[in-house]
Enzyme design. Structure first.
Site, PDB file in Angstrom:
ATOM      1  CE  LYS A  72      43.798  30.832  36.645  1.00  0.00           C
ATOM      2  NZ  LYS A  72      44.179  32.240  36.677  1.00  0.00           N
TER       3      LYS A  72
ATOM      4  CE1 TYR B 195      40.572  29.563  35.355  1.00  0.00           C
ATOM      5  CE2 TYR B 195      40.447  27.980  37.153  1.00  0.00           C
ATOM      6  CZ  TYR B 195      40.449  29.291  36.705  1.00  0.00           C
ATOM      7  OH  TYR B 195      40.356  30.319  37.615  1.00  0.00           O
TER       8      TYR B 195
ATOM      9  CB  SER C 103      42.764  28.643  40.424  1.00  0.00           C
ATOM     10  OG  SER C 103      41.613  27.924  40.807  1.00  0.00           O
TER      11      SER C 103
HETATM   12  P1  NDP Z   1      36.286  37.860  35.357  1.00  0.00           P
HETATM   13  O1  NDP Z   1      35.896  37.030  34.184  1.00  0.00           O
HETATM   14  O2  NDP Z   1      35.233  38.521  36.172  1.00  0.00           O
HETATM   15  O3  NDP Z   1      37.353  38.970  34.923  1.00  0.00           O
HETATM   16  C1  NDP Z   1      38.464  38.632  34.141  1.00  0.00           C
HETATM   17  C2  NDP Z   1      38.855  39.849  33.351  1.00  0.00           C
HETATM   18  O4  NDP Z   1      39.970  39.477  32.507  1.00  0.00           O
HETATM   19  C3  NDP Z   1      37.727  40.331  32.431  1.00  0.00           C
HETATM   20  O5  NDP Z   1      37.596  41.733  32.486  1.00  0.00           O
HETATM   21  C4  NDP Z   1      38.213  39.860  31.075  1.00  0.00           C
HETATM   22  O6  NDP Z   1      37.746  40.632  29.994  1.00  0.00           O
HETATM   23  C5  NDP Z   1      39.714  39.979  31.213  1.00  0.00           C
HETATM   24  N1  NDP Z   1      40.412  39.216  30.176  1.00  0.00           N
HETATM   25  C6  NDP Z   1      40.076  37.992  29.691  1.00  0.00           C
HETATM   26  N2  NDP Z   1      40.896  37.645  28.699  1.00  0.00           N
HETATM   27  C7  NDP Z   1      41.772  38.668  28.535  1.00  0.00           C
HETATM   28  C8  NDP Z   1      42.847  38.911  27.642  1.00  0.00           C
HETATM   29  N3  NDP Z   1      43.211  38.030  26.707  1.00  0.00           N
HETATM   30  N4  NDP Z   1      43.514  40.091  27.734  1.00  0.00           N
HETATM   31  C9  NDP Z   1      43.163  41.000  28.661  1.00  0.00           C
HETATM   32  N5  NDP Z   1      42.152  40.833  29.533  1.00  0.00           N
HETATM   33  C10 NDP Z   1      41.454  39.674  29.477  1.00  0.00           C
HETATM   34  O7  NDP Z   1      37.187  36.859  36.266  1.00  0.00           O
HETATM   35  P2  NDP Z   1      37.498  36.881  37.831  1.00  0.00           P
HETATM   36  O8  NDP Z   1      37.602  38.273  38.327  1.00  0.00           O
HETATM   37  O9  NDP Z   1      36.591  35.933  38.488  1.00  0.00           O
HETATM   38  O10 NDP Z   1      38.943  36.189  37.824  1.00  0.00           O
HETATM   39  C11 NDP Z   1      40.158  36.918  37.844  1.00  0.00           C
HETATM   40  C12 NDP Z   1      41.293  35.925  37.986  1.00  0.00           C
HETATM   41  O11 NDP Z   1      41.120  35.145  39.168  1.00  0.00           O
HETATM   42  C13 NDP Z   1      41.374  34.925  36.827  1.00  0.00           C
HETATM   43  O12 NDP Z   1      42.708  34.654  36.511  1.00  0.00           O
HETATM   44  C14 NDP Z   1      40.707  33.687  37.398  1.00  0.00           C
HETATM   45  O13 NDP Z   1      41.139  32.520  36.766  1.00  0.00           O
HETATM   46  C15 NDP Z   1      41.171  33.770  38.844  1.00  0.00           C
HETATM   47  N6  NDP Z   1      40.350  33.014  39.782  1.00  0.00           N
HETATM   48  C16 NDP Z   1      39.024  33.320  39.951  1.00  0.00           C
HETATM   49  C17 NDP Z   1      38.267  32.597  40.855  1.00  0.00           C
HETATM   50  C18 NDP Z   1      36.828  32.900  41.107  1.00  0.00           C
HETATM   51  O14 NDP Z   1      36.217  32.159  41.905  1.00  0.00           O
HETATM   52  N7  NDP Z   1      36.238  33.937  40.529  1.00  0.00           N
HETATM   53  C19 NDP Z   1      38.843  31.488  41.608  1.00  0.00           C
HETATM   54  C20 NDP Z   1      40.238  31.257  41.348  1.00  0.00           C
HETATM   55  C21 NDP Z   1      40.948  32.009  40.462  1.00  0.00           C
HETATM   56  P3  NDP Z   1      36.508  40.040  29.111  1.00  0.00           P
HETATM   57  O15 NDP Z   1      35.356  39.938  30.043  1.00  0.00           O
HETATM   58  O16 NDP Z   1      36.354  41.021  28.006  1.00  0.00           O
HETATM   59  O17 NDP Z   1      36.930  38.688  28.639  1.00  0.00           O
END
Ligand code: NDP
Length: 246
Positions: free
Chosen positions: A158, A154, A141
């Site tokens: 990251k 967080y 991130s």
């Molecule tokens: P979302 O919350 O939309 O999606 C994340 C997914 O990961 C969800 O389906 C969630 O399931 C799943 N998840 C969470 N915990 C676990 C676990 N223990 N085991 C398996 N699956 C899990 O997030 P984003 O798509 O926005 O983010 C994806 C990645 O990108 C993350 O690592 C985030 O930190 C990173 N990121 C995102 C940014 C943004 O602006 N959106 C910016 C920078 C980085 P559930 O919903 O059931 O928890």
């Protein structure tokens, strides 16, 4: 870029950025394991990928638990025949200021965002080392570089992912395995939808390209790093942030 016949694991693949990554690989012929906590959503995503003409399975797995991860890899090998590409994308936030942050909130974020990448990479590397080929891509991130008030857990998770990325890159380069990271800026997903409008407007002012990123913007960088064309790139970070941080 063609991934026909290759097998990709995407953690947190049911929705958001993870889902866009699954789709980008599937459109280029890869078979996909959608790994997520969200059972129904992951099944739906895997079904949508099958409609693109590739093999796809959904696996319910908490990637912060080593037993779950081992079982998940066994299932992928059994059903899809191996692993070529691992995308450590699953991530959570538990935002609050340092002095208000509970130990459980620190631990949960470190476990899901960082420990999971260690656990999944370890299992993937055993298989990739035998094949003498592999690609690992970690989703970091922008806040790993800038820090962010309210995100001590967080941003630390990251930033630590970058150390993990570079170390795996050095340890496994000789086996034909590359390991890189993508650092997204502000991407429109469920994770960022929750932010109040005034914060979003302030953030937009700091983005030279004057728009928030889409999950597809991130997926494009991931697919490139996994491609044959990126074979001489390892231990690096690609920033996908519209110029928000340079
Ligand atoms: P979302 O919350 O939309 O999606 C994340 C997914 O990961 C969800 O389906 C969630 O399931 C799943 N998840 C969470 N915990 C676990 C676990 N223990 N085991 C398996 N699956 C899990 O997030 P984003 O798509 O926005 O983010 C994806 C990645 O990108 C993350 O690592 C985030 O930190 C990173 N990121 C995102 C940014 C943004 O602006 N959106 C910016 C920078 C980085 P559930 O919903 O059931 O928890």
């Amino acid at each position: 870029m063609d991934f026909k016949g290759q097998v990709v694991i995407v953690t947190g693949g049911a929705r958001g950025i993870g889902k866009a990554i699954c789709e980008a690989f599937a459109k280029r012929g890869a078979n996909i394991a959608v790994v997520d906590l969200m059972d129904e959503e992951a099944v739906k995503t895997a079904d949508e990928l099958k409609a693109l003409g590739v093999e796809s399975i959904s696996i319910k797995c908490d990637v912060s638990k080593s037993e779950d991860v081992k079982e998940m890899f066994n299932t992928v090998v059994e059903k899809l025949g191996g692993v070529d590409i691992l995308v450590n994308n699953a991530g959570i936030t538990r935002d609050t200021l340092v002095l208000r942050m509970k130990e459980e909130e620190w631990d949960a974020v470190i476990d899901v965002n960082l420990k999971s990448a260690f656990l999944c990479s370890k299992e993937a590397l055993k298989l990739m080392a035998k094949k003498r080929f592999g690609r690992i891509i970690n989703i970091s991130s922008i806040v790993a570089f800038t820090g962010n008030p309210g995100q001590v857990n967080y941003s630390a998770s990251k930033a630590a992912l970058l150390g993990l990325t570079k170390t795996i890159a050095k340890e496994y380069a000789s086996r034909g395995i590359t390991c890189n990271a993508v650092a997204p800026g502000f991407i429109t997903t469920a994770m960022t939808e929750a932010l109040p409008d005034n914060i979003k407007e302030e953030m937009l002012k700091n983005i030279p390209l004057r728009r928030f990123g889409s999950p597809e913007d991130v997926a494009n960088a991931v697919v490139f790093l996994a491609s044959t064309e990126a074979g001489y790139i390892t231990g690096q970070v690609i920033h996908v942030n519209g110029g928000m941080y340079m």
